[in-house]
Design an enzyme around this catalytic site. Structure first.
Site, PDB file in Angstrom:
ATOM      1  N   LYS A  88       0.854  -1.192   0.000  1.00  0.00           N
ATOM      2  CA  LYS A  88       0.000   0.000   0.000  1.00  0.00           C
ATOM      3  C   LYS A  88       0.891   1.243   0.000  1.00  0.00           C
ATOM      4  O   LYS A  88       1.761   1.388   0.866  1.00  0.00           O
ATOM      5  CB  LYS A  88      -0.852  -0.051   1.270  1.00  0.00           C
ATOM      6  CG  LYS A  88      -2.212   0.571   1.154  1.00  0.00           C
ATOM      7  CD  LYS A  88      -2.976   0.260   2.430  1.00  0.00           C
ATOM      8  CE  LYS A  88      -4.318   0.917   2.441  1.00  0.00           C
ATOM      9  NZ  LYS A  88      -4.967   0.771   3.748  1.00  0.00           N
TER      10      LYS A  88
HETATM   11  C1  E4P Z   1      -8.249   1.697   3.683  1.00  0.00           C
HETATM   12  O1  E4P Z   1      -7.524   0.957   3.099  1.00  0.00           O
HETATM   13  C2  E4P Z   1      -7.911   2.411   4.906  1.00  0.00           C
HETATM   14  O2  E4P Z   1      -7.149   1.580   5.742  1.00  0.00           O
HETATM   15  C3  E4P Z   1      -9.089   2.868   5.700  1.00  0.00           C
HETATM   16  O3  E4P Z   1     -10.305   2.736   5.072  1.00  0.00           O
HETATM   17  C4  E4P Z   1      -8.796   4.163   6.353  1.00  0.00           C
HETATM   18  O4  E4P Z   1      -9.888   4.742   6.908  1.00  0.00           O
HETATM   19  P1  E4P Z   1     -10.394   4.696   8.395  1.00  0.00           P
HETATM   20  O5  E4P Z   1      -9.413   3.935   9.247  1.00  0.00           O
HETATM   21  O6  E4P Z   1     -10.489   6.133   8.789  1.00  0.00           O
HETATM   22  O7  E4P Z   1     -11.726   4.020   8.308  1.00  0.00           O
END
Ligand code: E4P
Length: 220
Positions: A88
Site C-alpha cells: 500500500k
Molecule cells: C483503507 O484501506 C484504509 O485503511 C481505511 O479505510 C482508512 O480509513 P479509516 O481507518 O479512517 O476508516
C-alpha cells in the site's frame, strides 16, 4: 462486490475469516498501532492467518518515506513476507514512480489516500492493482463523497484500466450499498461497521413479531 476487513487485530480478522469469509484485508499504520504490537510482528501474525488463502492483504509502507527508491525497497521487503501481501502506497508523484517500479517487478500495489478521480487515474496509469478512494475522510472535511466512486468507476472502465476500486473509509451501511451500486470491486470497512451492516431495527422488530406468532402456535 468483495468484502474486505479494515483492521490489524487478530481476533477481528479470525472472526471475519471464519464467519464472514472475507475476501481480503486492508491495514494501515493506525490499525497496526491499534493492534498494540510492533509493526513486523503484527504483519507476521497476519501473514500466518492468511497462509494458503488466495486473498489479498494490503500492508502500508512507512508513511514517512517520500522518495520512490525507499518505497520500492520497503515494498519489496513487505511483499516477500507473504504471497498475499499487496503493498500500500500513498498517492503522490514519488508514489506513482514507486507503483510503476513495483508493478514492473510483479508486485501488486494498492494506491491509498485517493481523494479525487484524477488521483485514481494517475495511480491506475502507473499500474496500481487497486485504488482506494477514502469516502469518510472527504466527508469529515465537509466535501461530498457521493460522486467519487461513480466517477472513478466510470474513468477506469472508459479507459480500460485494470485497477480494482476498493471503497475505503466507509462510515455506514448506506455507503457500502452505494459503493456496490456504483461499481466498486471491493469495499473495506471496520469490524464494527461490518457487524452493524447485518442489522436493522426493523429486522429485530420483525423477528419479535415472528417469535410471538411461533409461541402462540399450538405445538402439535
Ligand atoms: C483503507 O484501506 C484504509 O485503511 C481505511 O479505510 C482508512 O480509513 P479509516 O481507518 O479512517 O476508516
Amino acid at each position: 462486490m468483495k468484502m474486505f476487513l479494515d483492521s490489524a487485530k487478530t481476533d477481528e480478522i479470525l472472526h471475519a475469516l471464519e464467519v464472514w469469509d472475507i475476501d481480503g484485508l486492508t491495514t494501515n499504520p493506525r490499525h497496526v498501532q491499534a493492534a498494540g504490537k510492533p509493526f513486523r510482528k503484527t504483519l507476521e501474525e497476519i501473514a500466518r492467518l492468511f497462509e494458503g488463502k488466495n486473498k489479498p492483504v494490503s500492508v502500508e509502507v512507512n508513511p514517512h518515506l517520500t522518495e520512490a527508491p525507499a518505497m520500492v525497497k520497503e515494498g519489496m521487503e513487505l511483499s516477500a513476507m507473504s504471497p498475499c501481501f499487496v503493498v500500500k502506497i500513498g498517492i503522490s508523484e514519488q508514489g506513482c514512480l514507486a507503483i510503476r517500479e513495483l508493478t514492473k517487478q510483479g508486485i501488486r500495489v494498492n494506491a491509498t489516500l485517493i481523494h479525487t478521480a484524477a488521483q485514481a487515474w494517475l495511480a491506475a496509469r502507473a499500474g496500481a492493482a487497486y485504488v482506494s478512494p477514502f469516502l469518510g475522510w472527504k466527508e469529515a472535511h465537509g466535501e461530498s463523497a457521493a460522486n467519487l466512486i461513480p466517477e472513478v468507476a466510470s474513468l477506469l472502465s472508459t479507459h480500460g484500466y485494470s485497477a480494482q476500486i476498493i471503497a475505503a473509509a466507509i462510515r455506514n451501511a448506506c455507503q457500502l450499498a452505494d459503493a456496490a451500486l456504483a461499481g466498486a470491486h471491493c469495499a473495506t470497512a471496520a469490524f464494527s461497521l461490518l457487524q452493524e451492516a447485518h442489522q436493522n431495527p426493523f429486522t429485530a422488530y420483525g423477528e419479535k413479531i415472528f417469535q410471538n406468532a411461533w409461541d402462540a402456535t399450538p405445538p402439535s
